[in-house]
Scaffold this motif. Structure first.
Motif, mmCIF file in Angstrom:
data_model
loop_
_atom_site.group_PDB
_atom_site.id
_atom_site.type_symbol
_atom_site.label_atom_id
_atom_site.label_comp_id
_atom_site.label_asym_id
_atom_site.label_seq_id
_atom_site.Cartn_x
_atom_site.Cartn_y
_atom_site.Cartn_z
ATOM 1 N N LEU A 98 5.332 93.973 -0.158
ATOM 2 C CA LEU A 98 5.615 95.001 0.905
ATOM 3 C C LEU A 98 4.204 95.197 1.708
ATOM 4 C CD1 LEU A 98 7.134 98.542 -0.093
ATOM 5 C CD2 LEU A 98 5.656 98.322 1.804
ATOM 6 N N MET A 99 3.298 95.583 1.071
ATOM 7 C CA MET A 99 1.694 95.527 1.617
ATOM 8 C C MET A 99 0.903 95.852 0.714
ATOM 9 S SD MET A 99 2.003 99.148 3.935
ATOM 10 C CE MET A 99 0.347 99.236 4.012
ATOM 11 N N VAL A 100 -0.274 95.709 1.271
ATOM 12 C CA VAL A 100 -1.457 96.120 0.295
ATOM 13 C C VAL A 100 -2.152 97.626 0.929
ATOM 14 C CG1 VAL A 100 -4.124 95.589 -0.286
ATOM 15 C CG2 VAL A 100 -2.141 93.773 0.096
ATOM 16 N N CYS A 159 -1.521 96.228 -4.714
ATOM 17 C CA CYS A 159 -0.325 95.760 -3.841
ATOM 18 C C CYS A 159 0.955 96.240 -4.236
ATOM 19 C CB CYS A 159 -0.197 93.885 -4.308
ATOM 20 S SG CYS A 159 1.190 93.250 -3.588
ATOM 21 N N TYR A 160 1.485 96.812 -3.168
ATOM 22 C CA TYR A 160 2.991 97.386 -3.378
ATOM 23 C C TYR A 160 3.941 96.448 -3.134
ATOM 24 C CZ TYR A 160 0.424 101.964 -3.027
ATOM 25 O OH TYR A 160 -0.258 102.784 -3.255
ATOM 26 N N ALA A 161 5.149 96.335 -3.704
ATOM 27 C CA ALA A 161 5.824 95.103 -3.695
ATOM 28 C C ALA A 161 7.319 95.596 -4.166
ATOM 29 C CB ALA A 161 5.496 94.023 -4.802
ATOM 30 N N ALA A 196 3.743 99.117 -8.044
ATOM 31 C CA ALA A 196 2.372 99.316 -7.585
ATOM 32 C C ALA A 196 1.713 97.819 -8.576
ATOM 33 C CB ALA A 196 1.753 100.664 -7.682
ATOM 34 N N ILE A 197 0.975 96.977 -7.981
ATOM 35 C CA ILE A 197 0.449 96.162 -8.760
ATOM 36 C C ILE A 197 -0.993 96.251 -8.676
ATOM 37 C CG2 ILE A 197 0.125 93.742 -9.416
ATOM 38 C CD1 ILE A 197 2.899 93.425 -7.578
ATOM 39 N N ASP A 198 -1.758 96.596 -9.878
ATOM 40 C CA ASP A 198 -3.182 96.396 -9.688
ATOM 41 C C ASP A 198 -3.682 95.207 -9.589
ATOM 42 O OD1 ASP A 198 -6.059 96.302 -10.632
ATOM 43 O OD2 ASP A 198 -5.780 98.367 -11.679
ATOM 44 N N MET A 199 -4.656 94.929 -8.632
ATOM 45 C CA MET A 199 -4.869 93.471 -8.184
ATOM 46 C C MET A 199 -5.945 93.110 -9.074
ATOM 47 S SD MET A 199 -4.051 93.468 -4.043
ATOM 48 C CE MET A 199 -4.610 91.707 -3.760
ATOM 49 N N ASP A 200 -6.724 94.040 -9.544
ATOM 50 C CA ASP A 200 -7.799 93.474 -10.566
ATOM 51 C C ASP A 200 -7.238 93.293 -11.950
ATOM 52 O OD1 ASP A 200 -9.904 93.908 -8.602
ATOM 53 O OD2 ASP A 200 -9.736 96.348 -9.146
ATOM 54 N N THR A 201 -6.307 93.840 -12.446
ATOM 55 C CA THR A 201 -5.851 93.633 -13.862
ATOM 56 C C THR A 201 -4.482 92.721 -13.905
ATOM 57 O OG1 THR A 201 -4.838 95.633 -13.869
ATOM 58 C CG2 THR A 201 -7.281 95.753 -14.475
#
Length: 440
Positions: A98-100, A107-109, A132-137
């Motif tokens: 979707l977007m960051v 990252c929203y998806a 919502a995706i934590d881009m670090d973990t």
């Protein structure tokens, strides 16, 4: 290419996401990098897998620190470390970006029902999840399920989602999609002959507009899931996007053939402050593909007076209501335009001879330097109330003669303004590329 040739900042921190299977490499002999012989600018391929796509031109793809960019691939969402061009798998197959977040490494998806998006028109009315995706973990958190509508944007402080709902589905182009395009359009003209891609697309859009399907623009509270209707209409509501700085300002459009709709609107999330940004002054005048400047203070859009004859990049200041129109030549008209983060440069992705500008030599990716046309020392008495004229000075960055514009390039500046990312089928399958703004 040495790392320093594509460095966007300090060396990126180690990526801590859980290991996922890496996608297969491109099946065709597509170069990883080259110097465009016609422009002298360096181009690099960022994606590995065929039919990978960068995000739509106004959907934020970059982390706030400028280190990472996301894009969609057949195996799921991927993220590329811009300093090294190393790719990491962020999600399994079945997720679409979707977007960051503009402030966090999130990252929203969308997660599609059945684990796969069925088609380019799939709005996921039944079973879609917003995550919502934590881009670090790499941790994935579900925000909402079975949403009444289709979410398209996230606000500036990560509190609200927004999107559209329609009473019934309507596919612009039923049937199988065309490979290596944005879906493909076909229709028969009055003479019984097949129409071109672009002409068929306009026919399909006019048919959709005539349906008068009841629609809503809505918001969803990310924490509570509360759904609120912002505005409703039987017009075709589309292109919903939040301001990059004001968490309660939305922009949207009345979709359809541009010469027959009053397209660009803004509204507050509580439904107040509805404003038509551009009012037509001549028949066949068109305005569209609107987007926010990164400071949130201006709306920019493609303006033609009339359609297909005279071409402008228009700017509207939301606070002062002042307007600037930057003129460009026919060949320089572009499907989409973008602006750098500092607001000093524009870019455009060109167009082919079948598109609205009918450009004989328009298949280029352009960099534009905006220039104001100043008064000659004596102004009109009402000069402050008039449109301020300007011009765009063009530099060619990429020769797109081998690109088929049935896939739109959808360009974006990297946060530091040194590269422009775009998608292209110039070598057959769609891939994600970047061109260096400075000459090699």
């Amino acid at each position: 290419m040495h790392k320093r040739d594509f460095l966007l900042g300090a060396a990126a921190a180690a990526f801590a996401a859980p290991a996922l299977a890496q996608p297969p490499a491109a099946k065709t002999d597509i170069p990883r990098e080259w110097i465009d012989p016609d422009t002298g600018h360096r181009i690099v391929r960022l994606s590995d897998a065929d039919n990978s796509k960068s995000l739509y031109f106004h959907d934020n793809a970059f982390t706030a620190d400028g280190k990472w960019m996301i894009f969609d691939s057949p195996s799921g969402i991927q993220m590329v470390e811009l300093g090294t061009r190393k790719i990491r798998q962020l999600t399994p197959k079945g997720y679409g970006s979707l977007m960051v977040s503009r402030t966090k490494n999130i990252c929203y998806a969308r997660k599609f029902p059945g684990g796969e998006k069925k088609s380019a028109d799939d709005k996921g009315r039944d079973g879609i999840e917003i995550v919502a995706i934590d881009m670090d973990t790499g941790k994935i958190r579900t925000i909402a399920k079975d949403i009444k509508g289709y979410v398209t944007t996230v606000n500036a402080d990560d509190t609200l989602l927004a999107g559209t709902w329609a009473e019934r589905e309507y596919q612009l182009q039923p049937g199988p999609k065309v490979a290596n395009t944005d879906g493909g359009y076909n229709a028969i003209g009055p003479d019984g002959k097949p129409l071109s891609f672009q002409a068929a697309k306009e026919v399909r859009m006019a048919e959709r507009l005539a349906q008068n399907i009841p629609m809503e623009i809505f918001t969803l509270d990310i924490q509570t899931g509360e759904r609120k209707v912002v505005t409703a209409s039987t017009d075709w509501l589309n292109h919903v996007q939040f301001s990059p700085t004001d968490p309660h300002r939305l922009m949207y459009c009345h979709e359809g053939p541009w010469h027959s709709v009053n397209r660009i609107w803004t509204i507050r999330t509580d439904g107040t402050g509805k404003e038509n940004v551009h009012k037509r002054m001549m028949n066949m005048e068109i305005a569209g593909h609107e987007f926010f400047a990164f400071d949130g203070e201006r709306i920019l859009y493609d303006l033609q007076t009339p359609r297909g004859e005279d071409f402008w990049m228009a700017s509207y200041d939301l606070k002062t209501h002042k307007r600037i129109w930057y003129h460009m030549e026919r060949n320089e008209w572009s499907v989409h335009f973008q602006i750098s983060r500092d607001g000093k440069l524009f870019a455009g992705d060109g167009g082919d001879a079948d598109m609205v500008a009918r450009a004989p030599d328009g298949k280029w990716l352009y960099l534009f330097q905006p220039e104001i046309i100043e008064d000659l020392g004596v102004s009109a008495p009402n000069a402050a109330e008039l449109v301020r004229p300007g011009v765009l000075r063009a530099t060619k960055l990429v020769n797109l003669k081998a690109h088929n514009y049935n896939t739109e390039p959808n360009l974006q500046f990297t946060p530091d303004g040194k590269w422009i990312v775009f998608r292209s089928n110039m070598h057959g399958p769609i891939h994600v590329y970047a061109v260096q703004v400075a000459k090699a």
